[in-house]
Structures are given as structure tokens and as C-alpha cells.
Design an enzyme around this catalytic site. Sequence first.
Site, PDB file in Angstrom:
ATOM      1  N   HIS A   1      23.716   1.349 -27.861  1.00 16.11           N
ATOM      2  CA  HIS A   1      23.165   0.048 -28.210  1.00 16.11           C
ATOM      3  C   HIS A   1      23.915  -0.615 -29.363  1.00 16.11           C
ATOM      4  O   HIS A   1      24.264  -1.791 -29.309  1.00 16.11           O
ATOM      5  CB  HIS A   1      21.687   0.190 -28.587  1.00 16.11           C
ATOM      6  CG  HIS A   1      20.805   0.432 -27.405  1.00 16.11           C
ATOM      7  ND1 HIS A   1      19.561   1.028 -27.518  1.00 16.11           N
ATOM      8  CD2 HIS A   1      20.963   0.169 -26.091  1.00 16.11           C
ATOM      9  CE1 HIS A   1      19.005   1.102 -26.325  1.00 16.11           C
ATOM     10  NE2 HIS A   1      19.838   0.598 -25.445  1.00 16.11           N
TER      11      HIS A   1
ATOM     12  N   CYS B   1      30.824  -7.737 -12.732  1.00 17.54           N
ATOM     13  CA  CYS B   1      30.194  -8.356 -13.904  1.00 17.54           C
ATOM     14  C   CYS B   1      29.847  -7.332 -14.975  1.00 17.54           C
ATOM     15  O   CYS B   1      29.162  -7.654 -15.936  1.00 17.54           O
ATOM     16  CB  CYS B   1      28.945  -9.128 -13.494  1.00 17.54           C
ATOM     17  SG  CYS B   1      27.664  -8.121 -12.736  1.00 17.54           S
TER      18      CYS B   1
END
Length: 799
Positions: A447, A738
Site C-alpha cells: 500500500h 490497465c
Amino acid sequence: MIGIVVVSHSRALGDAAVALAVEMVAEDKRPVIAVAAGLDATTFGTDAMAVAEAVGAADSPDGVLVLLDLGSAVLSAELALEFVDPSVAEHVRLTSAPLVEGLVAAVVTASTGTSLEAVAAEASRGLAGKQDHLGDVAAVESAPMVAGDQSVEVVVGNAHGLHARPAARLVGLVNGFEAVVTLTDLDTGKGPVDAGSLSMVATLNAQQGHRLRVGASGAQAAEVLAAVEELAADNFGDAVVVAASRPGGSGLDVAIGPAVLADAAVDLSGYVAGDNEVPRLDEAVGVAGDELDALRDAGGEHGGIFEAHLAMLDDRKLLEEVRATIAGGTSAPVAWKQTYDTLAATFEALDDPYQQERAQDVRSVRDRVLQHLAAPASAGAPAAEGGPAEPAPSGRAGPSVDGAAAPAQLDTPGILVVGELDAATAATLDATQVAGIAVRAAGTTGHGVIVARSRGIPLVAGIGDVAVRAGAVVAFDARSGVFDTAPDEDRVRATIADRLGERERAIADAPAPATTRDGRTIDVLVNVGVVQDAVDVRGADGSGLVRTEVLFGNRRTAPTVDEQVEAFLAIARALGNKPITIRTWDIGGDKPLPFLPQEHEPNPFLGERGLRVFRRRPELLRDQLAAIRRTAAETPVHVMFPMVTTADEVDWALHELGPRDNLEVGIMVEVPAAALRVATLAKELDFVSIGTNDLTQYTTAADRTNAAVAPLADGLDPAVLQLIDQVVRNAGVRVAVCGDLASDPQAAVLLAALGVTELSAVGPQVPLVKARLRQADLSQVDTAAALAARDAAQVRALL
């Protein structure tokens, strides 16, 4: 104003209940509250003489209300009334109201100067809001209310809805007028309820975004309505905490500067424990919560991370454990640290790699609160609101204003060296003081790493246990993965100058198409999580991924169709009405959606994710598809469905979509099963888009957020490339990528050579990807060697 007495077996419980209640009203409006709790600071019990003394201390001509916890507290209070003067005892009322909820209601109601009977009645209804919310009673008993002769409509803007503090402010306000005021929640149909009763206001459970009709009648009806409108416009008195605007970094992959070492633990050596440990802890937790609220609301595509941190911070069981430890004589910092260390260790001991990674989030929440407890204001007079913390010694990391680790004040930007990088630190670092970040833990998709790179801060991961001296000049080049503790400064600065020039040229040429030397044009698009992503990007050919769960991820209530259309059109306008690809709600795994809570799953990455969620709950998806169709009537739009595995799922999604009209329709290819059967899945589609992040972790069985195995989750692993090649060769439709791999200029060339025709990258990388493609001759790329390579390292060597 009446007085209030709290009788409890526990001193800590009594003090904490009072500390919570008095937070609800201004200091100059608080009633006198006396506590008779415990036989001493740590021994449980009640003492009738202590209760009698408390009654005397709280005595008022308007009366005294006594709230009690259980058992002998009632007997002690009754006996105490025999000890006090009869003239005092006759206006003392013992109540069976719940201690905590009743006390809060009593304090708020007493602050308005109302009678003892009214305060007692309100305290006795203290559980009404909770009972109504949880369905413990069929209906909350209250006198029927009439909506009022006059009315206005206001909107609840508070992130957590009309919770205790804003509700208390509203009650205190309306009780100061000669008027009967009611509230009706227009979104749920609840009401009207008495706006002068904290308990009745609680039964509305009004959430953020809800519309309230405020009715009033009486001599000051107009005045009270105007005052309520003003209070609502001021967020019902809740401070609107806005995360400091943090400039982005250089966007380079090379950096040099003095090392700034982030301490592994918060320095608590200066903390002095007192007799107010619970209030000090509550204050630190409250400030930390405000910061995480702001980070969530301003976090864009990373808001869900801070939503999870808030859940850990507000965990009732953990808070009870901490307070119980404090009641046993432990200081607030030690009690907090012990509880959260235990939780982190529990996560690390789990078998599921995703759950193991949550230990990092636990430590982030732990340290955020500890930093506020360690701040000078915690032990003495409060610091000025928003004032900076004391500077840390040169070369060391100190606590920042917002509680995240921040670099010391240096003459030149430094390189922050951390063991692991949490998302809160990455989101709040001042990029003007950070030349780069070096993370000891391996893994490029945690993260914190993702957030830092999205902000353009240079970063290298996996430097290991190399010795670094605070203040010594260090450098790194993320392209090669080299971290140098004794760099050739002239050479590194020359490299930085070259790459800055490369970036500037790429930005200048960004509007031009990405046409390779052998004449193939590749569309390079941008991934969008917030509208600003579309505004900031340079040279994008549209958006290949609009993350709807991020776009609306900071909301407590689901967006309406109109609100979604407005956001989609804003993105399209920012991109010059070039095509945008809207991905339907993609939740689950590490992506929570506040207005669509999910049940706990033992392995969320292998559970109900993406499209799977909406097979059982299609309502939100149908609204979103309606918004997408309306948007497509005004601007070019593609829609794609995430986490598709079977042909049955594709059929169901197309059925829910209905007429395509101007829409192009596709799916995400994120699991190996979808890649292997893509010919079957794509029969009725216009395109497929490969999500390389998930495809990589599912192929390698390595959680991309787990530092222990993250190096295995490499998008250039030949097995992943073989699946991409399989999709290109067999899909029969346009193939896009993507995932993060599309943001790597070198990997972009390989993807294009494999036959991918669209690449959707993060905004800062779009110009660089286009520039690299223009330099490439795809016919000269040895794709066969890459597909047959031994590992990702060999693929990189080939590139």
C-alpha cells in the site's frame, strides 16, 4: 442547572464516562458532575459515604440526578440519601438510566437549563437510539410529534452522520429557543422526532448526505430554523479537517540526499503518566481519527486503505482492552502499544498472506496514536491547534503535525529510510523535503509503495539490512534496483539531470500519438481514481480505467445516478471528450466500499470480489449501468466488468446492461481461468482489458501486498507474459492492459510487441510511456525469448 452524580464500582469507568459526556457540550454550559466510584483508584466497589459527599458537591436548587452502574451501587446510593440533609435528599432523583448513554443524554439536556424531571426522562431514553438502530425493540416510545408550522431542509455533511457530538450541539441549540422543533429524515422516512431530545435524534440514525426536514412551531420558530440552518452549514459544529495539500515528487526513479532514518518505535521516554490516562488516550485517539478521516476523504483511489485504518482505530473490543489495562495501573501509551502489538502479532501468525500483511496497517494505527500521546501537549498544556511538533534532531525522523513519520528539517531534501512504508506516511510526506524513499522490505506493490509512487516520489524497495548512517549522503537508482551508501555524487546528479530532461521532453511531446518506428500506433490512456487525475494528466488518449469504487469510495451513502453521471462527464470533459472506460464497482479483497459492507471472509482475495458481489446484490450495479448509459449518450464511453471467470458471468452482466446503444463492452482479465478461456468469454464483447496486478498475484500465488512474498508477484514473470500472449492470440477482440505493468515504459514496449493495442497507465507515466514507444521498433523485440525466459530478471535483462 441541575447537578449530576455518577456512582460506579470502577473509578476508571466513572471518570471515562464523565470524560465522554462532557465532550458533548461547551465547557461554560456543563452541569456540575461529581463522581463516587471505586473504593480507590484501582479497587472495585462503592461507598455510601463517598456517594453522600458527591451529592453534596453536585447539589443544586434545581435538583440532583444520580446515575448508577449496577448492584450495590443502587444500595449505596439509597443509603447515602439517609446521610445527607433531608432538604437536599428531597430533590435528589435516582435513575435506572444506562450509565454511559444516560449520562451523555443527561449532560446534554441539563446544559440547556431544563428541569430535573426532563433531564431524568431524557436519561431514561438513553438506549433508544441504539435499540432502534439494532432492532432490539419494535418501536421507541415517545409522544407523537407534529412536523411544525414552518420548516427548512438541511443536509447532513458530517462524515459519520449526525453522531453524538453534532447531535448534542443540535439539541443544545434548539432547546435555547421558545419553540418545538422536530426532525424528519427524508431519505429514510423516519420521523418526525423531537429535536430537543438527544435520544430521539439518535433514533433517526441520519447518515452523511441525508436530507433532514426541520419543522418548528412556537414564538421563536423562524429564529430557531435560521439557527439550525446556520449550524448545518457549519457541519453541525464538527471541524472540517482537510488534509494538508502535499506537493508531488519529481516523478523520477533516481535520487540522492542525506539519509533520514525513520525510528522503528515512537520515543515515549518523555511521557509522564498521571491520573487522567483515559482522557489523554481518548484525546489522542480522537485526533488520530480526525486525521484518518481527512486522509480517507482526500485519499482518492487510496481512501479505502484509511477506511480500514479507521476501523482498526475504532475497534470497540480493542479500546475496551486498552482501558481495562489502564484501569490496572498501566500508562496509556504502554497499554495501547501492548494491545496493538498483540493484534499485529496475531495477524502475522495467520496462514493467509493477505491477513499477514494487515500487521503493517495495525502498526501504522498504533504509532499514529502513540505519536500524539508522546507529543508535549499530551503531558502538559495543549499546544496551539495545528501547531508543529518540535523539530527532530538532524537526520532522524520525527512526528509530523498529522502524526505520520516525517523527515527532519534538512538543508537539502533527504532520503527517508524506512523498514516498511505504510500508506499514511506515504500520503502525508512533504515531497519538498523528501528526495526519495528507500524501503528495507522487499515488494513493490504494498500500500505505502503504491501511494508514494502515485505521488511521484522516487522510491526503491528491498534494500535489506544494509547499514545506513543518519545524515550520510546516499543514492539509489530504481531502474537497476541499486542502493548506494557511498555514491559518486557527480555521476548521480548527472543522471538526475538527464532523466529530468527526458521527462521534460516527454511532457512537451505528450500530445503526439505514440507511433512506433515500425509504424504501429498504441493508444496510451490514463487510469483515473478521482477527477483530478484526468485534469492533471498530459497527453492521454483517454481513460482506460475509471475506478468507480475509488471515485465514490469516500462516501457513506451510495451515489445517485445523477451524481455518477456528473462525475463521469467531468472526467470526460477533463480529457477533451476522448473515450473513457468505466469499470463497474470493483470491491472486495483490499478494496472496501463503505456504503456496501461485506461479511468477513477468511480469504478475501479468493472470495466475493468484483462482479461476483453483485450477482447476489444487483441494485447498485443497475443504478451504475443506468448512469453509464446516460453518460454514453453525451460522450464516448466503454464499460467493463471486473473479476470475470466464467461465460455465465459474462452473460449475466450483458443481460443486466441491456441495450448497448453507443457503448463498447468489455471485461477485465484478472484470473488465469479467464485468460485461458478468453476466446469463449469474448465472443460477444468489443474488447478485453488485462489487469496485470491481480493476474500476476493469482498466477504466482503471491499476495502483492505481502512484503514476504511480494518479489514473487512480478508482472514480468514469464508465466504472466505467456498468459498475456494467450489472451492476445485468442481473444479475437481489442486487447488492453490497465495494470501497473502498463506504467513501466520498458514493459510497455514488450506488451505492445506482444500485440496489446491499448495501455492505461498512471498519470505521471503517460508521457514517458508514449516517449519510449516512439523510440521502439516492435519488430525487433524478441518476444519469443521473453516468453521462454527463466524468470523476470532474465526478461528485464532482455529488455
